[in-house]
Design a protein around this motif. Structure first.
Motif, short mmCIF file in Angstrom:
data_model
loop_
_atom_site.label_atom_id
_atom_site.label_comp_id
_atom_site.label_asym_id
_atom_site.label_seq_id
_atom_site.Cartn_x
_atom_site.Cartn_y
_atom_site.Cartn_z
N GLU A 140 0.85 -1.19 0.00
CA GLU A 140 0.00 0.00 0.00
C GLU A 140 0.89 1.24 0.00
O GLU A 140 1.97 1.24 0.58
CB GLU A 140 -0.88 0.01 1.25
N PRO A 141 0.46 2.31 -0.65
CA PRO A 141 1.27 3.53 -0.65
C PRO A 141 1.50 4.04 0.78
O PRO A 141 0.66 3.84 1.67
CB PRO A 141 0.43 4.52 -1.46
N ALA A 142 2.64 4.68 0.99
CA ALA A 142 2.92 5.27 2.29
C ALA A 142 1.96 6.42 2.56
O ALA A 142 1.49 7.08 1.63
CB ALA A 142 4.36 5.78 2.33
N PRO A 143 1.64 6.67 3.83
CA PRO A 143 0.77 7.81 4.16
C PRO A 143 1.40 9.11 3.69
O PRO A 143 2.63 9.26 3.66
CB PRO A 143 0.70 7.77 5.69
N THR A 144 0.58 10.04 3.29
CA THR A 144 1.07 11.34 2.85
C THR A 144 0.52 12.43 3.77
O THR A 144 -0.50 12.24 4.43
CB THR A 144 0.64 11.63 1.40
N PRO A 196 14.83 7.45 -4.61
CA PRO A 196 14.33 6.07 -4.71
C PRO A 196 15.37 5.04 -4.28
O PRO A 196 16.57 5.21 -4.48
CB PRO A 196 14.00 5.93 -6.20
N LEU A 197 14.88 3.97 -3.69
CA LEU A 197 15.69 2.80 -3.40
C LEU A 197 15.36 1.74 -4.44
O LEU A 197 14.18 1.48 -4.72
CB LEU A 197 15.36 2.26 -2.00
N LEU A 198 16.38 1.14 -5.02
CA LEU A 198 16.17 0.19 -6.11
C LEU A 198 16.24 -1.23 -5.57
O LEU A 198 17.32 -1.80 -5.38
CB LEU A 198 17.22 0.43 -7.20
N ALA A 199 15.06 -1.79 -5.30
CA ALA A 199 14.97 -3.13 -4.74
C ALA A 199 13.59 -3.68 -5.03
O ALA A 199 12.63 -2.93 -5.28
CB ALA A 199 15.22 -3.10 -3.23
N ASP A 200 13.47 -5.01 -4.96
CA ASP A 200 12.18 -5.63 -5.26
C ASP A 200 11.13 -5.35 -4.18
O ASP A 200 9.94 -5.56 -4.40
CB ASP A 200 12.34 -7.13 -5.50
N PHE A 201 11.56 -4.87 -3.00
CA PHE A 201 10.63 -4.59 -1.92
C PHE A 201 10.43 -3.09 -1.70
O PHE A 201 9.77 -2.69 -0.75
CB PHE A 201 11.14 -5.21 -0.62
N ALA A 202 11.01 -2.25 -2.56
CA ALA A 202 11.07 -0.81 -2.28
C ALA A 202 10.15 0.03 -3.16
O ALA A 202 10.35 1.23 -3.27
CB ALA A 202 12.51 -0.33 -2.44
N SER A 203 9.12 -0.59 -3.75
CA SER A 203 8.19 0.22 -4.54
C SER A 203 7.42 1.19 -3.66
O SER A 203 6.98 2.25 -4.10
CB SER A 203 7.21 -0.68 -5.31
N SER A 263 14.43 9.98 14.77
CA SER A 263 13.80 8.69 15.03
C SER A 263 13.25 8.18 13.70
O SER A 263 12.49 8.89 13.03
CB SER A 263 12.63 8.81 16.02
N MET A 264 13.66 6.98 13.30
CA MET A 264 13.10 6.35 12.11
C MET A 264 11.94 5.46 12.56
O MET A 264 12.14 4.51 13.33
CB MET A 264 14.14 5.53 11.38
N ILE A 265 10.75 5.78 12.10
CA ILE A 265 9.55 5.04 12.49
C ILE A 265 9.15 4.13 11.33
O ILE A 265 8.89 4.58 10.22
CB ILE A 265 8.40 6.02 12.83
N GLY A 266 9.13 2.82 11.61
CA GLY A 266 8.85 1.84 10.58
C GLY A 266 7.42 1.34 10.64
O GLY A 266 6.91 0.99 11.70
N ASP A 267 6.77 1.32 9.49
CA ASP A 267 5.39 0.83 9.39
C ASP A 267 5.43 -0.68 9.18
O ASP A 267 5.29 -1.19 8.07
CB ASP A 267 4.68 1.53 8.24
N LEU A 268 5.63 -1.41 10.29
CA LEU A 268 5.78 -2.86 10.22
C LEU A 268 4.49 -3.55 9.81
O LEU A 268 4.52 -4.57 9.11
CB LEU A 268 6.25 -3.39 11.57
N ARG A 273 1.58 -6.71 5.72
CA ARG A 273 0.44 -6.96 4.82
C ARG A 273 0.91 -7.20 3.39
O ARG A 273 0.29 -7.96 2.64
CB ARG A 273 -0.53 -5.77 4.87
N ALA A 274 1.99 -6.55 3.00
CA ALA A 274 2.50 -6.72 1.63
C ALA A 274 3.39 -7.94 1.48
O ALA A 274 3.32 -8.66 0.48
CB ALA A 274 3.26 -5.46 1.21
N HIS A 275 4.24 -8.19 2.50
CA HIS A 275 5.31 -9.17 2.32
C HIS A 275 5.31 -10.27 3.37
O HIS A 275 6.26 -11.06 3.42
CB HIS A 275 6.66 -8.46 2.34
#
Length: 346
Positions: A140-144, A196-203, A263-268, A273-275
């Motif tokens: 899902e897209p990141a919150p904006t 951008p990060l270039l990875a299969d999980f970084a869309s 602080s880096m806050i991760g949306d685990l 849900r995606a992976h």
């Protein structure tokens, strides 16, 4: 075995030995291993770009098959596959014969291994097996959102990538006092994290940055949330943050002596849900990648930086007024004017 990136001229398999860090950090060491993989990934990717190569990281692969292919000991775990392509890499026609192993054996650090059951449990839960390694899902897209402060055009640097990469160090501490960084410098390091990060999980991205601003010219001390899509900061707290930043970072004074701490806050939850459970790795890879970009961005601008893996998780959540749906803290970071390291003096 057909590894991801098997058609690339050069493929790196990044591995980790968790118990090598666990002797000091115990169960928390698994996070640090994942951060280190993110740092190593960006070290490769940015160095490749500097010499005209493209790179791509693959996190979605069968763990046991990769470990067997690389002839790893059972305590060394494959984490990320990074492929490089580019005009500067000589390419020859592929050899149709069977792959040749050129010798060598993976080191075994000790005949005895201390088992950390929580680390092994988390790692096993995030593995992909033959049956589970299906195609990667779109997140899902990141919150904006938006903020009241628009960041200025980023500061620039004349230093070459090679010079910056060779000089990058983790600061032991920062010079407190009155010396400030500029808002254009802050804009530059934030812009670097948003590329951008270039990875299969970084869309889609899973990390959002919160800033404890101590000394940034043109920005009042306080707590801010970064909205990278709009290049804006939202102020969510006012006042001197030096004591709070240090206290939340396990009492480490460097977090208060810096010009700005993150602080880096991760949306685990969104990552899961995606992976599935594999998403836990991807969130921490991204945090490490962002940390590496902060390191290089700070160094390029004449500043210093350090990653901070030790912090009080729940206290950070309460201080930032985060709900579980907004994410969990996974990494702290600080940028400022470093105290000279006597070990590096001639």
């Amino acid at each position: 075995m057909k590894l991801a990136g098997n058609s690339a001229p050069i493929v790196f398999v990044l591995t980790s030995i968790a118990w090598r860090e666990a002797w000091k950090y115990r169960d928390r060491a698994y996070r640090y291993c994942l951060h280190d993989i993110g740092h190593a990934w960006q070290a490769l990717a940015l160095a490749a770009r500097a010499i005209g190569c493209d790179s791509f990281a693959t996190g979605h692969f069968q763990d046991e098959e990769a470990a067997q292919f690389c002839r790893l000991h059972e305590d060394e775990w494959p984490m990320l596959i990074v492929e490089l392509r580019g005009a500067s890499i000589p390419v020859r026609a592929p050899d149709a014969r069977e792959a040749v192993w050129y010798g060598g054996h993976a080191n075994q650090l000790s005949k005895e291994t201390i088992v950390y059951s929580s680390i092994n449990g988390i790692h096993d839960a995030t593995k992909l097996s033959n049956g589970a390694c299906r195609g990667i899902s779109a997140a899902e897209p990141a919150p904006t959102g938006s903020g009241e402060i628009t960041l200025p055009l980023p500061a620039s640097s004349r230093r070459s990538f090679g010079e910056v990469a060779r000089m990058r160090r983790s600061a032991l501490d920062f010079q407190g006092g009155t010396q400030s960084m500029s808002l254009t410098q802050l804009s530059a390091v934030l812009a670097a994290t948003a590329r951008p990060l270039l990875a299969d999980f970084a869309s889609a991205r899973f990390i959002q940055l919160y800033l404890y601003v101590h000394r940034v010219d043109g920005l009042q001390p306080g707590v801010y949330r970064h909205w990278p899509e709009r290049g804006e900061l939202e102020r969510i707290g006012s006042g001197d943050q030096r004591v709070a930043a240090a206290g939340l970072s396990l009492g480490q004074q460097l977090a208060g002596n810096a010009c700005v701490t993150f602080s880096m806050i991760g949306d685990l939850d969104r990552a899961a849900r995606a992976h599935g459970d594999r998403g836990y790795r991807y969130v921490h890879f991204e945090a490490g990648a962002i940390g590496h970009r902060l390191y290089l961005g700070a160094e390029a601008l004449g500043l210093g930086a350090t990653g901070i893996g030790a912090f009080y998780d729940e206290e950070v959540h309460r201080y930032l007024n985060l709900t579980p749906e907004q994410g969990q803290v996974v990494y702290h970071f600080a940028i400022g004017y470093p105290v000279p390291d006597p070990r590096l003096q001639a």
